[in-house]
Design an enzyme around this catalytic site. Structure first.
Site, PDB file in Angstrom:
ATOM      1  N   ASP A  60      44.628  -7.878  54.248  1.00  0.00           N
ATOM      2  CA  ASP A  60      46.024  -7.513  54.047  1.00  0.00           C
ATOM      3  C   ASP A  60      46.582  -8.110  52.768  1.00  0.00           C
ATOM      4  O   ASP A  60      47.446  -7.511  52.111  1.00  0.00           O
ATOM      5  CB  ASP A  60      46.859  -7.972  55.243  1.00  0.00           C
ATOM      6  CG  ASP A  60      46.590  -7.127  56.484  1.00  0.00           C
ATOM      7  OD1 ASP A  60      45.997  -6.040  56.341  1.00  0.00           O
ATOM      8  OD2 ASP A  60      46.965  -7.564  57.583  1.00  0.00           O
ATOM      9  N   GLY A  61      46.105  -9.300  52.397  1.00  0.00           N
ATOM     10  CA  GLY A  61      46.559  -9.930  51.165  1.00  0.00           C
ATOM     11  C   GLY A  61      46.223  -9.101  49.943  1.00  0.00           C
ATOM     12  O   GLY A  61      47.004  -9.035  48.978  1.00  0.00           O
ATOM     13  N   ARG A 162      72.322 -23.548  59.032  1.00  0.00           N
ATOM     14  CA  ARG A 162      71.708 -24.824  58.677  1.00  0.00           C
ATOM     15  C   ARG A 162      70.341 -24.890  59.351  1.00  0.00           C
ATOM     16  O   ARG A 162      70.237 -24.664  60.552  1.00  0.00           O
ATOM     17  CB  ARG A 162      72.574 -26.011  59.130  1.00  0.00           C
ATOM     18  CG  ARG A 162      73.874 -26.166  58.350  1.00  0.00           C
ATOM     19  CD  ARG A 162      74.743 -27.254  58.965  1.00  0.00           C
ATOM     20  NE  ARG A 162      75.894 -27.546  58.137  1.00  0.00           N
ATOM     21  CZ  ARG A 162      77.046 -26.871  58.170  1.00  0.00           C
ATOM     22  NH1 ARG A 162      77.167 -25.839  59.002  1.00  0.00           N
ATOM     23  NH2 ARG A 162      78.049 -27.215  57.382  1.00  0.00           N
ATOM     24  N   ALA A 176      54.446  -9.612  60.728  1.00  0.00           N
ATOM     25  CA  ALA A 176      53.891 -10.721  59.951  1.00  0.00           C
ATOM     26  C   ALA A 176      54.658 -12.014  60.268  1.00  0.00           C
ATOM     27  O   ALA A 176      54.791 -12.391  61.433  1.00  0.00           O
ATOM     28  CB  ALA A 176      53.937 -10.362  58.465  1.00  0.00           C
ATOM     29  N   ASN A 178      57.735 -12.700  60.350  1.00  0.00           N
ATOM     30  CA  ASN A 178      58.869 -12.457  61.242  1.00  0.00           C
ATOM     31  C   ASN A 178      58.493 -12.618  62.712  1.00  0.00           C
ATOM     32  O   ASN A 178      59.243 -13.212  63.494  1.00  0.00           O
ATOM     33  CB  ASN A 178      59.416 -11.051  60.998  1.00  0.00           C
ATOM     34  CG  ASN A 178      60.408 -10.604  62.045  1.00  0.00           C
ATOM     35  OD1 ASN A 178      61.567 -11.002  62.046  1.00  0.00           O
ATOM     36  ND2 ASN A 178      59.954  -9.759  62.956  1.00  0.00           N
TER      37      ASN A 178
END
Length: 282
Positions: A60-61, A162, A176, A178
């Site tokens: 995938d990279g 924060r 991915a 997420n």
């Protein structure tokens, strides 16, 4: 029932220009050599300049690298991946299926499956503007202290965040980084973005929504850092270290990524199943 966006463009083999991008692992280089030989034998034009089809060999990279190499030609190029390692999310062919790939390219009529991508605009304090695209996601973090940013959605100040960082992903990238943040998996034909928190602070003093947010195509997402210190911004597999970031804007890009639509273009839900569930024990 959702219908994939498929466009047909008639093209002959002798007119079709193909670029091949490979990583430097021995297995990938061997597959790349064999694939080039078979394509030449079938009268395809091999060139890295203005190709019609880009084949990535590796994982995938490599497909992410191929996307960014040709991101200025997205309207005319289609992508296809050949995987030489473990299961790849962006790959339709395994390393032992190059004959099948060549046969499908010979039968290809120009069909494509299109998915939305992310447009990222970074505004710096000196007035410089960096505009970039992401296939998977864009993430902003602080490495030396808690990051504090205001999250604005469609001109509405939503929250002051924060924590360690925030990731904005495409539907394609929802599986991915997420997903590891607890975000939802979206079908890649859904034109929406997803905001996911990275280790937010939630206590009696500081509060955030605490869950991922799905934002429709028409809405702009803005992040405004409360401090002008250095931030680390990752765009897919590229990383920038920037000082004095005034604002970052995220939107669905006006262009899309186009994948070669062939009998081997795997269903998205099959990809999700194979990657995260596998075969159930009987």
């Amino acid at each position: 029932m959702m219908v994939l966006e498929i466009v047909m463009i008639q093209m002959k083999n002798t007119d079709k220009k193909i670029a091949i991008i490979s990583n430097h692992k021995p297995q990938s280089e061997e597959v790349c050599r064999a694939l080039k030989q078979k394509l030449r034998q079938n009268n395809f034009i091999l060139t890295s300049k203005n190709p019609d089809v880009v084949i990535s060999v590796g994982g995938d990279g490599m497909l992410l690298s191929a996307f960014h190499k040709y991101e200025d030609q997205l309207d005319r190029v289609r992508f296809v991946g050949v995987h030489t390692g473990h299961l790849g999310f962006y790959t339709d062919y395994r390393d032992f299926e190059i004959d099948k790939l060549v046969d499908n390219l010979k039968l290809d009529t120009g069909a494509q499956v299109s998915y939305p991508i992310l447009n990222v605009k970074i505004i710096l304090g000196n007035g410089e503007v960096k505009t970039m695209r992401a296939l998977n996601e864009a993430t902003i973090k602080r490495t030396d202290r808690t990051m504090v940013v205001d999250l604005i959605i469609n001109h509405v100040h939503f929250e002051r965040f924060r924590g360690d960082g925030i990731s904005v992903s495409t539907p394609t990238g929802s599986t991915a980084y997420n997903k590891s943040l607890g975000g939802a998996v979206l079908h890649p034909t859904i034109e929406a973005l997803q905001v996911a928190e990275v280790a937010s602070l939630n206590n009696r003093v500081y509060r955030t929504l605490g869950s991922s947010i799905i934002v429709p195509k028409k809405d702009k997402i803005e992040l405004v850092p409360a401090r002008s210190d250095q931030h680390t911004i990752s765009i897919d597999n590229r990383t920038l270290n920037l000082k004095d970031v005034v604002r970052i804007e995220y939107q669905i890009d006006q262009h899309k990524i186009h994948f070669l639509a062939s009998p081997s273009h795997t269903s998205f839900w099959n990809r999700v199943k194979d990657a995260f569930i596998g075969e159930a024990d009987k």
